[in-house]
Scaffold this motif. Structure first.
Motif, mmCIF file in Angstrom:
data_model
loop_
_atom_site.group_PDB
_atom_site.id
_atom_site.type_symbol
_atom_site.label_atom_id
_atom_site.label_comp_id
_atom_site.label_asym_id
_atom_site.label_seq_id
_atom_site.Cartn_x
_atom_site.Cartn_y
_atom_site.Cartn_z
ATOM 1 N N ILE A 96 0.864 -1.174 0.000
ATOM 2 C CA ILE A 96 0.000 0.000 0.000
ATOM 3 C C ILE A 96 0.899 1.221 0.000
ATOM 4 C CG2 ILE A 96 -1.707 1.301 1.308
ATOM 5 C CD1 ILE A 96 -2.685 -1.370 2.412
ATOM 6 N N GLU A 97 0.672 2.071 -0.978
ATOM 7 C CA GLU A 97 1.493 3.272 -1.098
ATOM 8 C C GLU A 97 1.165 4.223 0.053
ATOM 9 O OE1 GLU A 97 2.021 6.808 -4.264
ATOM 10 O OE2 GLU A 97 1.814 4.783 -5.066
ATOM 11 N N GLU A 98 2.190 4.653 0.724
ATOM 12 C CA GLU A 98 2.005 5.567 1.846
ATOM 13 C C GLU A 98 1.729 6.971 1.335
ATOM 14 O OE1 GLU A 98 4.648 6.851 5.593
ATOM 15 O OE2 GLU A 98 4.548 4.702 5.173
ATOM 16 N N ASP A 99 0.848 7.676 2.041
ATOM 17 C CA ASP A 99 0.489 9.043 1.664
ATOM 18 C C ASP A 99 1.681 9.960 1.942
ATOM 19 O OD1 ASP A 99 -0.603 11.533 1.269
ATOM 20 O OD2 ASP A 99 -2.186 11.316 2.747
ATOM 21 N N PRO A 100 2.263 10.555 0.903
ATOM 22 C CA PRO A 100 3.436 11.404 1.116
ATOM 23 C C PRO A 100 3.105 12.719 1.832
ATOM 24 C CG PRO A 100 2.758 11.492 -1.180
ATOM 25 C CD PRO A 100 1.909 10.449 -0.501
ATOM 26 N N TYR A 101 1.819 13.047 1.908
ATOM 27 C CA TYR A 101 1.414 14.308 2.528
ATOM 28 C C TYR A 101 0.833 14.123 3.930
ATOM 29 C CZ TYR A 101 1.848 15.561 -2.355
ATOM 30 O OH TYR A 101 2.323 15.730 -3.622
ATOM 31 N N ALA A 102 0.819 12.893 4.432
ATOM 32 C CA ALA A 102 0.176 12.601 5.712
ATOM 33 C C ALA A 102 0.757 13.428 6.864
ATOM 34 C CB ALA A 102 0.268 11.119 6.025
ATOM 35 N N ALA A 103 2.064 13.500 6.952
ATOM 36 C CA ALA A 103 2.692 14.234 8.056
ATOM 37 C C ALA A 103 2.383 15.726 7.983
ATOM 38 C CB ALA A 103 4.203 14.010 8.060
ATOM 39 N N ASP A 104 2.428 16.279 6.768
ATOM 40 C CA ASP A 104 2.124 17.706 6.610
ATOM 41 C C ASP A 104 0.663 17.997 6.926
ATOM 42 O OD1 ASP A 104 4.721 18.268 5.926
ATOM 43 O OD2 ASP A 104 4.335 18.459 3.776
ATOM 44 N N MET A 105 -0.239 17.120 6.484
ATOM 45 C CA MET A 105 -1.665 17.342 6.758
ATOM 46 C C MET A 105 -1.950 17.214 8.251
ATOM 47 S SD MET A 105 -2.987 18.313 3.986
ATOM 48 C CE MET A 105 -4.725 18.269 4.350
ATOM 49 N N LYS A 106 -1.232 16.319 8.924
ATOM 50 C CA LYS A 106 -1.405 16.194 10.374
ATOM 51 C C LYS A 106 -0.967 17.487 11.059
ATOM 52 C CE LYS A 106 -0.389 13.387 14.353
ATOM 53 N NZ LYS A 106 0.348 12.298 14.960
ATOM 54 N N LYS A 107 0.130 18.056 10.614
ATOM 55 C CA LYS A 107 0.624 19.312 11.176
ATOM 56 C C LYS A 107 -0.383 20.447 10.946
ATOM 57 C CE LYS A 107 3.794 22.103 12.869
ATOM 58 N NZ LYS A 107 4.091 22.153 14.276
ATOM 59 N N VAL A 108 -0.942 20.519 9.721
ATOM 60 C CA VAL A 108 -1.949 21.538 9.417
ATOM 61 C C VAL A 108 -3.152 21.361 10.340
ATOM 62 C CG1 VAL A 108 -3.616 22.319 7.670
ATOM 63 C CG2 VAL A 108 -1.230 21.907 7.033
ATOM 64 N N ALA A 109 -3.600 20.116 10.506
ATOM 65 C CA ALA A 109 -4.747 19.842 11.381
ATOM 66 C C ALA A 109 -4.451 20.261 12.814
ATOM 67 C CB ALA A 109 -5.117 18.365 11.323
ATOM 68 N N GLU A 110 -3.245 19.975 13.299
ATOM 69 C CA GLU A 110 -2.878 20.366 14.664
ATOM 70 C C GLU A 110 -2.893 21.881 14.830
ATOM 71 O OE1 GLU A 110 0.937 18.520 15.173
ATOM 72 O OE2 GLU A 110 0.075 16.534 15.539
ATOM 73 N N LEU A 111 -2.492 22.595 13.788
ATOM 74 C CA LEU A 111 -2.413 24.057 13.876
ATOM 75 C C LEU A 111 -3.777 24.739 13.792
ATOM 76 C CD1 LEU A 111 0.723 24.754 11.660
ATOM 77 C CD2 LEU A 111 0.545 25.002 14.142
#
Length: 145
Positions: free
Chosen positions: A6-21
């Motif tokens: 399963i291809e990992e989402d390359p934007y997952a970490a950035d989207m998590k950071k945006v959500a936290e902010l």
């Protein structure tokens, strides 16, 4: 045979950071519009990438440099599948709600009305408010419960 990776989402970490902010705890659309500093008068609030980067920097407790804010902004644009420099606030709220849950309407009637007004109002704002109120009057008693 091994199952395909399963291809990992390359934007997952950035989207998590945006959500936290700007999204955590999951918030309704009205609160989200306020957090990102978009116009609450527009029926479809949008932000330029520069406005969005400013909102991210303001929301960050620790200093967020321009490069990091730009990377987060670019990730949001890629995830939303738009090649534009404009970010539709409602679409971003939907993406964050799908990824991180919540974000529905607030518990109070005021939150629900405000969200519907933001979504529907425009140059015909007062009539839109009347239509929303009629739709919310489930039993025809001309009261909201």
């Amino acid at each position: 045979k091994k199952p395909p990776a399963i291809e990992e989402d390359p934007y997952a970490a950035d989207m998590k950071k945006v959500a936290e902010l700007i999204f955590t705890p999951p918030c309704d659309i009205g609160t989200f519009v306020e957090r990102v500093g978009a116009s609450q008068v527009s029926s479809s609030p949008t932000l330029t990438t520069a406005q969005f980067m400013t909102a991210l920097k303001k929301a960050s407790a620790a200093p967020l440099n321009v490069k990091d804010a730009a990377e987060l902004c670019d990730s949001v644009i890629q995830v939303m599948g738009k090649g534009s420099t404009m970010i539709k606030v409602e679409d971003l709220h939907g993406v964050l709600s799908m990824r991180f849950g919540g974000g529905g309407h607030g518990g109070s009637i005021i939150e629900v009305v405000k969200a519907k007004m933001l979504k529907r109002a425009g140059s015909d704002g007062l009539r839109a408010v009347g239509r929303v109120m009629k739709m919310m009057d489930d039993d025809g008693s001309r009261t909201l419960t």
